[in-house]
Scaffold this active site. Structure first.
Site, PDB file in Angstrom:
ATOM      1  N   ILE A  16       0.826  -1.200   0.000  1.00 62.49           N
ATOM      2  CA  ILE A  16       0.000   0.000   0.000  1.00 62.49           C
ATOM      3  C   ILE A  16       0.868   1.261   0.000  1.00 62.49           C
ATOM      4  CG2 ILE A  16      -1.642   1.334   1.375  1.00 62.49           C
ATOM      5  CD1 ILE A  16      -2.835  -1.349   2.312  1.00 62.49           C
ATOM      6  N   ARG A  36      12.305   0.548   6.096  1.00 58.09           N
ATOM      7  CA  ARG A  36      13.536  -0.034   6.640  1.00 58.09           C
ATOM      8  C   ARG A  36      14.444  -0.627   5.582  1.00 58.09           C
ATOM      9  NH1 ARG A  36      11.300  -4.035  11.144  1.00 58.09           N
ATOM     10  NH2 ARG A  36       9.908  -4.489   9.377  1.00 58.09           N
ATOM     11  N   GLY A  37      13.906  -0.986   4.421  1.00 55.23           N
ATOM     12  CA  GLY A  37      14.689  -1.710   3.423  1.00 55.23           C
ATOM     13  C   GLY A  37      15.184  -0.846   2.286  1.00 55.23           C
ATOM     14  N   ASP A  58      13.568   3.133  10.785  1.00 54.47           N
ATOM     15  CA  ASP A  58      12.607   2.326  11.519  1.00 54.47           C
ATOM     16  C   ASP A  58      11.704   3.295  12.280  1.00 54.47           C
ATOM     17  OD1 ASP A  58      11.174   0.749  13.297  1.00 54.47           O
ATOM     18  OD2 ASP A  58      12.905  -0.417  13.956  1.00 54.47           O
ATOM     19  N   VAL A  59      10.434   3.346  11.911  1.00 52.65           N
ATOM     20  CA  VAL A  59       9.548   4.357  12.501  1.00 52.65           C
ATOM     21  C   VAL A  59       9.212   4.071  13.955  1.00 52.65           C
ATOM     22  CG1 VAL A  59       8.541   5.067  10.301  1.00 52.65           C
ATOM     23  CG2 VAL A  59       7.460   3.217  11.620  1.00 52.65           C
ATOM     24  N   TYR A 150      -3.677  -6.333  17.320  1.00 53.63           N
ATOM     25  CA  TYR A 150      -3.764  -5.548  16.083  1.00 53.63           C
ATOM     26  C   TYR A 150      -4.991  -4.646  16.112  1.00 53.63           C
ATOM     27  CZ  TYR A 150      -4.236  -4.628  11.052  1.00 53.63           C
ATOM     28  OH  TYR A 150      -4.364  -4.025   9.824  1.00 53.63           O
ATOM     29  N   LYS A 154      -5.268  -0.478  16.060  1.00 47.74           N
ATOM     30  CA  LYS A 154      -5.964   0.236  14.991  1.00 47.74           C
ATOM     31  C   LYS A 154      -7.143   1.047  15.521  1.00 47.74           C
ATOM     32  CE  LYS A 154      -3.399  -1.010  11.491  1.00 47.74           C
ATOM     33  NZ  LYS A 154      -2.618  -0.030  10.721  1.00 47.74           N
ATOM     34  N   VAL A 183      -6.169  -6.519   1.460  1.00 49.50           N
ATOM     35  CA  VAL A 183      -5.555  -5.957   0.263  1.00 49.50           C
ATOM     36  C   VAL A 183      -4.538  -6.953  -0.280  1.00 49.50           C
ATOM     37  CG1 VAL A 183      -4.350  -3.948  -0.689  1.00 49.50           C
ATOM     38  CG2 VAL A 183      -5.876  -3.675   1.284  1.00 49.50           C
ATOM     39  N   THR A 185      -1.459  -7.662  -0.874  1.00 48.22           N
ATOM     40  CA  THR A 185      -0.128  -7.179  -0.491  1.00 48.22           C
ATOM     41  C   THR A 185       0.650  -8.302   0.186  1.00 48.22           C
ATOM     42  OG1 THR A 185      -0.874  -6.486   1.694  1.00 48.22           O
ATOM     43  CG2 THR A 185      -1.025  -4.852  -0.088  1.00 48.22           C
TER      44      THR A 185
END
Length: 251
Positions: A16, A36-37, A58-59, A150, A154, A183, A185
């Site tokens: 996304i 990160r990547g 990294d957030v 999770y 959210k 989604v 992904t």
């Protein structure tokens, strides 16, 4: 009104976040890509049609968030559009959800967006204009079994969005959430693998199970989520909203 503005997209390495970055780039924004990547960020940047700045961070680390913002500001100026797209899921029975699982979901899905929003608000306030969009989930709207940590994260981030929207509405800053269903992904691929491993279903059957959860009978495309994000960015009047992109699953 938005062409040439500075956008920062977290989780921009794939899925996304990548689709959102590409959409904002096509709309004429300068896009800072945060993930990160390095390799995935480079791939996302290749798909941007305008200026793109890759920022490896990294957030969940506050110092790295600060460094990312500082780099963008040195390069282009203040962040005017923030899309908090970084996130991850976790599935386990409630009694098998560890403290570490719980904290990881809160750190990435709730605390990281809070810190990113907090960091960009002063400049938006000074400019009298800003856009914040958080990629939440239909799990921000309803509860389902086996995803307590999770879902809590959210639900929390949707509360953050609504409160921030109420606080900032008078100064030209809008804050909204986009709430995707399932989604197509890599994150959903992991969900498929988990279902297959725990139920004995084939991966194909597990994927069909997720597709049938949405009345349109298929997974959502990342580009469809990006369309909803762009709607939020391009509107002056829409704020404090949670926009479902789920094929009619949550009404």
């Amino acid at each position: 009104m938005t062409e040439g503005r500075v956008a920062l997209v977290t989780g921009a390495g794939r899925g996304i976040g990548r689709a959102i970055a590409h959409r904002l780039s096509r709309e004429g924004l300068r896009v800072a890509l945060v993930a990160r990547g390095d390799k995935e960020l480079a791939e996302t940047a290749e798909g941007c049609v305008g200026p793109a700045l890759t920022v490896t961070a990294d957030v969940t680390d506050q110092e790295q968030i600060e460094a990312a913002y500082a780099l963008v500001e040195r390069t282009w100026g203040p962040v005017e559009v923030l899309v908090a797209g970084a996130g991850a899921g976790h599935s386990a029975r409630l009694d098998r959800t560890t403290d570490e699982d719980w904290q990881r979901m809160l750190d990435l899905n709730l605390t990281a967006p809070f810190r990113c929003i907090r960091r960009c608000v002063p400049a938006m306030r000074a400019a009298g204009w800003g856009r914040v969009v958080v990629v939440a989930s239909t799990a921000a709207r309803v509860g389902e079994p086996y995803i307590a940590a999770y879902t809590a994260s959210k639900h929390g981030v949707l509360g953050l969005v609504r409160s921030a929207a109420a606080e900032l509405a008078t100064i030209g800053v809008t804050v909204n959430a986009v709430c995707p269903g399932y989604v197509d992904t890599p994150m959903t691929d992991l969900t498929v693998d988990t279902i297959a491993a725990t139920t004995g279903r084939s991966p194909a059957d597990a994927r069909r199970l997720l597709e049938r959860k949405q009345p349109i009978g298929r997974l959502i495309r990342p580009e469809e989520v990006a369309d909803a994000v762009w709607f939020c960015v391009s509107s002056d009047a829409v704020t404090g909203q949670a926009i479902n992109v789920d094929g009619g699953a949550v009404q």
